[in-house]
Structures are given as structure tokens and as C-alpha cells.
Design a protein around this motif. Structure first.
Motif, PDB file in Angstrom:
ATOM      1  N   MET A  27       0.803  -1.217   0.000  1.00 37.71           N
ATOM      2  CA  MET A  27       0.000   0.000   0.000  1.00 37.71           C
ATOM      3  C   MET A  27       0.839   1.272   0.000  1.00 37.71           C
ATOM      4  O   MET A  27       0.308   2.357  -0.156  1.00 37.71           O
ATOM      5  N   ARG A  28       2.129   1.143   0.166  1.00 39.53           N
ATOM      6  CA  ARG A  28       3.003   2.309   0.030  1.00 39.53           C
ATOM      7  C   ARG A  28       3.445   2.537  -1.418  1.00 39.53           C
ATOM      8  O   ARG A  28       4.039   3.577  -1.726  1.00 39.53           O
ATOM      9  N   GLU A  29       3.142   1.595  -2.284  1.00 40.35           N
ATOM     10  CA  GLU A  29       3.549   1.720  -3.679  1.00 40.35           C
ATOM     11  C   GLU A  29       2.606   2.670  -4.417  1.00 40.35           C
ATOM     12  O   GLU A  29       1.382   2.501  -4.357  1.00 40.35           O
ATOM     13  N   PRO A  30       3.125   3.662  -5.121  1.00 40.62           N
ATOM     14  CA  PRO A  30       2.268   4.603  -5.855  1.00 40.62           C
ATOM     15  C   PRO A  30       1.305   3.924  -6.827  1.00 40.62           C
ATOM     16  O   PRO A  30       0.148   4.342  -6.958  1.00 40.62           O
ATOM     17  N   GLU A  31       1.767   2.859  -7.481  1.00 39.27           N
ATOM     18  CA  GLU A  31       0.891   2.161  -8.423  1.00 39.27           C
ATOM     19  C   GLU A  31      -0.307   1.541  -7.718  1.00 39.27           C
ATOM     20  O   GLU A  31      -1.439   1.594  -8.216  1.00 39.27           O
ATOM     21  N   MET A  32      -0.090   0.973  -6.536  1.00 35.02           N
ATOM     22  CA  MET A  32      -1.183   0.385  -5.775  1.00 35.02           C
ATOM     23  C   MET A  32      -2.167   1.453  -5.326  1.00 35.02           C
ATOM     24  O   MET A  32      -3.389   1.263  -5.391  1.00 35.02           O
ATOM     25  N   ARG A  33      -1.654   2.568  -4.878  1.00 39.35           N
ATOM     26  CA  ARG A  33      -2.525   3.654  -4.436  1.00 39.35           C
ATOM     27  C   ARG A  33      -3.361   4.170  -5.606  1.00 39.35           C
ATOM     28  O   ARG A  33      -4.546   4.476  -5.453  1.00 39.35           O
ATOM     29  N   GLN A  34      -2.753   4.248  -6.777  1.00 37.39           N
ATOM     30  CA  GLN A  34      -3.480   4.705  -7.948  1.00 37.39           C
ATOM     31  C   GLN A  34      -4.564   3.712  -8.348  1.00 37.39           C
ATOM     32  O   GLN A  34      -5.669   4.099  -8.736  1.00 37.39           O
ATOM     33  N   ARG A  35      -4.261   2.430  -8.243  1.00 39.39           N
ATOM     34  CA  ARG A  35      -5.255   1.416  -8.591  1.00 39.39           C
ATOM     35  C   ARG A  35      -6.446   1.470  -7.630  1.00 39.39           C
ATOM     36  O   ARG A  35      -7.592   1.292  -8.042  1.00 39.39           O
ATOM     37  N   MET A  36      -6.183   1.712  -6.352  1.00 37.42           N
ATOM     38  CA  MET A  36      -7.274   1.859  -5.390  1.00 37.42           C
ATOM     39  C   MET A  36      -8.122   3.084  -5.729  1.00 37.42           C
ATOM     40  O   MET A  36      -9.354   3.034  -5.705  1.00 37.42           O
ATOM     41  N   ALA A  37      -7.462   4.186  -6.052  1.00 35.98           N
ATOM     42  CA  ALA A  37      -8.186   5.407  -6.393  1.00 35.98           C
ATOM     43  C   ALA A  37      -9.032   5.201  -7.644  1.00 35.98           C
ATOM     44  O   ALA A  37     -10.177   5.675  -7.725  1.00 35.98           O
ATOM     45  N   THR A  38      -8.503   4.483  -8.611  1.00 33.87           N
ATOM     46  CA  THR A  38      -9.255   4.197  -9.834  1.00 33.87           C
ATOM     47  C   THR A  38     -10.502   3.368  -9.532  1.00 33.87           C
ATOM     48  O   THR A  38     -11.530   3.508 -10.196  1.00 33.87           O
ATOM     49  N   ALA A  39     -10.418   2.531  -8.506  1.00 38.00           N
ATOM     50  CA  ALA A  39     -11.568   1.727  -8.089  1.00 38.00           C
ATOM     51  C   ALA A  39     -12.552   2.526  -7.241  1.00 38.00           C
ATOM     52  O   ALA A  39     -13.572   1.985  -6.792  1.00 38.00           O
ATOM     53  N   GLY A  40     -12.263   3.818  -7.017  1.00 37.72           N
ATOM     54  CA  GLY A  40     -13.168   4.676  -6.271  1.00 37.72           C
ATOM     55  C   GLY A  40     -12.960   4.652  -4.773  1.00 37.72           C
ATOM     56  O   GLY A  40     -13.847   5.063  -4.014  1.00 37.72           O
TER      57      GLY A  40
END
Length: 324
Positions: A276-289
């Protein structure tokens, strides 16, 4: 500050290494993750994002098993009664873990039957009104509704749903006397607001966002105390007088049965936090709303405990219950 924390953490990591080294390697086979909702639902989407990354970093597949039904309680109960060996986990969420046990009987004890592993995302809630509603901001809304007790109505996705409880919490803090109109899901609840059949709703950003962007609904405030990364232009409702403690989000995360081995919990806690510290993971969560917020094992338990206390008070004040 981050550098200093890293230096302080290093001795702990070294001291913990021998204990972990003595424990059996984990995982040694695929890990089942019970998702108590159908494919495509928010918990399902968030869980699969994290599962994919854990599969990559931990060397064994984390396999989804959707066991939907009874508002998430069927799959949640299945995970609670699984062997606590780390090979059956749960995609947990506020609904079946916090809300449901407060409004109805559940086949599990949400305070005793689980191991907390980590929150991976939060769903924020938005106070929305039709475009022609007379109040232009949250302060005007509260003044208008408070001055007319019993006149205004709000919709929810169902009696005892998390959205209903979060709305009731806000109403109690703001001193609002309003009429509840439950619907079978957030879609019909928001359609009723857009059509002028009810006056307002407090529903998820994922559900309200498209309607806000098209001008079908107007947003007056958001439920997270510090605002939303996904909707920075919507002010927190916590800025209203009397609502300073209002900080409501429906969390999603990973859990397991009670009494999981401590070394396994430590490994999963660390792996989830690293992911969850990875920027890509955070972006994927944000994309999922979802707000890409992480709380580790201990912090997750504390977050759920505080939420349970706030929800319990709101439920008692609003006399929310589900018959049967």
C-alpha cells in the motif's frame, strides 16, 4: 520524518528476524481469500488489487472465492470458522464486520472471531441534494433542515445499511430531525433524490460521483474529516459546528480467523503495508473509487473499535434495527 522512522524501525526489524526465521515459511501453498460479495462489488475490486500484489511478493497465489449472500454475512462467517493457519483469509469491510452486528444477529462475533491484518481503502460518503435544493452549502443545509423538523426526507440503500447509519450519525451531530425513506440499493436511493422524490442522501462517492459530475446532483459535503484525495473540492462535513468528530468511511481490508500464528500475522501485516506504500497500488485503489488509506493490523483493530462505538450511539439514537 520518514527517514528518522526508517532508522528507528531498523533495530526492530533485526531483532524480529530470528523469530521469523524460526517459523515455518509462509505461504507454502495457495492462500484462499473469501470475498463475501459478488464479483465487481467494491470489496471484491479492492481485495483483488491487493491479492494480485501479495501473490507477486509472497511467492504463492492468493485465490479469490466469492461467497456472497445475507449482506456479506455468509462469506464472513465461513472465514471466521476456517482453520486459523493463514491459508483462509477474509476480504473484510465495515458492513458485515461493524454495521450488521449492531442492527441484527450475526452467526459470528465480530469482536472475537477475527484477526485484523490491514485496512487497504476507505469509501467516503457525500451529502447530495438535487440541483434546485435551496441550500447552497452544508451550513445553509443544516440551518434550513434544523429549522424545519420532520419536513425533509433522505434516502438510503436500505434500513440498517452502512449508508443509513453514517447518515444517522451526521443527523445526530448536526441536530437534524428528518424522515428516512429506505430503498433496495444506492442506485434507486440516488435516483429518488435526482427525481425530487426525497430531499437528500448521504451515499458513497463511488455512487454519487458520476451524478455530481453530470450536474444531476449537487455535493454539499463529504464524510471524511480531512477531506478526500479523490474529491478535494468537496468540503468535509466535520467543518460544521457540532460535527467536528464526524469522520465516517466504510473501510475495506484483509482479515483472518481468530488465533492466527503471530509470525504469519506479522508477515501479512508487513506485506500489505509495503504494497500500500507503492504509488501504483494507491493509484489502482483510487481508480476503483476508494481512498487509498492504509492502517496496519493494530491500527485496523483500533479504527474498527472507534467506528463501532460511534455507529452504536447513532443506531441507538435513531432506533435503527432490522426485524428478525
Amino acid at each position: 520524518m520518514f527517514q528518522r522512522r526508517g532508522l528507528l524501525a531498523a533495530p526492530f526489524a533485526l531483532s524480529a528476524a530470528p523469530a521469523l526465521a524460526q517459523a515455518p515459511a509462509y505461504p507454502q501453498r495457495p492462500v484462499r481469500v473469501v470475498i463475501p460479495w459478488p464479483p465487481g462489488q467494491a470489496t471484491d475490486l479492492a481485495a483483488r488489487i491487493v491479492m494480485q500484489r501479495l501473490s507477486e511478493t509472497m511467492g504463492q497465489p492468493f485465490v479469490a472465492e466469492n461467497r456472497a449472500g445475507a449482506g456479506g454475512m455468509i462469506g464472513t462467517d465461513l472465514a471466521a470458522k476456517a482453520a486459523p493457519d493463514g491459508y483462509t483469509l477474509l476480504a473484510g469491510s465495515t458492513g458485515p464486520i461493524v454495521t450488521a452486528p449492531l442492527v441484527q444477529r450475526t452467526p459470528y462475533d465480530s469482536e472475537k472471531d477475527f484477526t485484523w491484518l490491514g485496512i487497504t481503502g476507505l469509501s467516503s460518503y457525500v451529502l447530495v441534494v438535487p440541483p434546485n435544493f435551496p441550500a447552497q452549502n452544508a451550513a445553509e443545509f443544516v440551518a434550513l433542515v434544523r429549522a424545519n423538523p420532520g419536513k425533509y426526507s433522505f434516502s438510503s440503500s436500505g434500513t440498517g445499511a452502512t449508508a443509513h447509519v453514517i447518515a444517522a450519525w451526521f443527523h445526530a451531530l448536526a441536530g437534524l430531525d428528518v424522515v428516512h425513506v429506505p430503498f433496495a440499493g444506492s442506485g434507486p436511493a440516488l435516483t429518488a433524490v435526482a427525481g425530487g422524490h426525497v430531499n437528500f442522501s448521504v451515499e458513497t462517492l463511488a455512487g454519487t460521483g458520476p451524478l455530481i459530475r453530470t450536474g444531476t446532483l449537487r455535493a454539499l459535503g463529504i464524510s471524511l474529516k480531512n477531506g478526500s484525495e479523490l474529491a478535494p473540492n468537496i468540503p468535509p462535513l466535520a467543518r460544521l459546528p457540532g460535527c467536528e468528530d464526524f469522520d465516517a468511511g466504510a473501510w475495506i481490508g484483509l482479515m483472518g480467523p481468530a488465533n492466527m500464528p503471530a509470525p504469519v500475522v506479522q508477515l501479512l501485516d508487513a506485506a500489505i503495508g509495503s504494497a500500500m506504500r507503492e504509488p501504483e497500488m494507491r493509484q489502482r485503489m483510487a481508480t476503483a473509487g476508494l481512498e487509498p488509506q492504509h492502517h496496519g493490523s493494530a491500527a485496523m483493530a483500533q479504527y474498527a473499535s472507534r467506528q463501532r462505538a460511534a455507529f452504536r450511539e447513532a443506531i441507538q439514537r435513531a432506533n435503527i434495527r432490522i426485524d428478525g
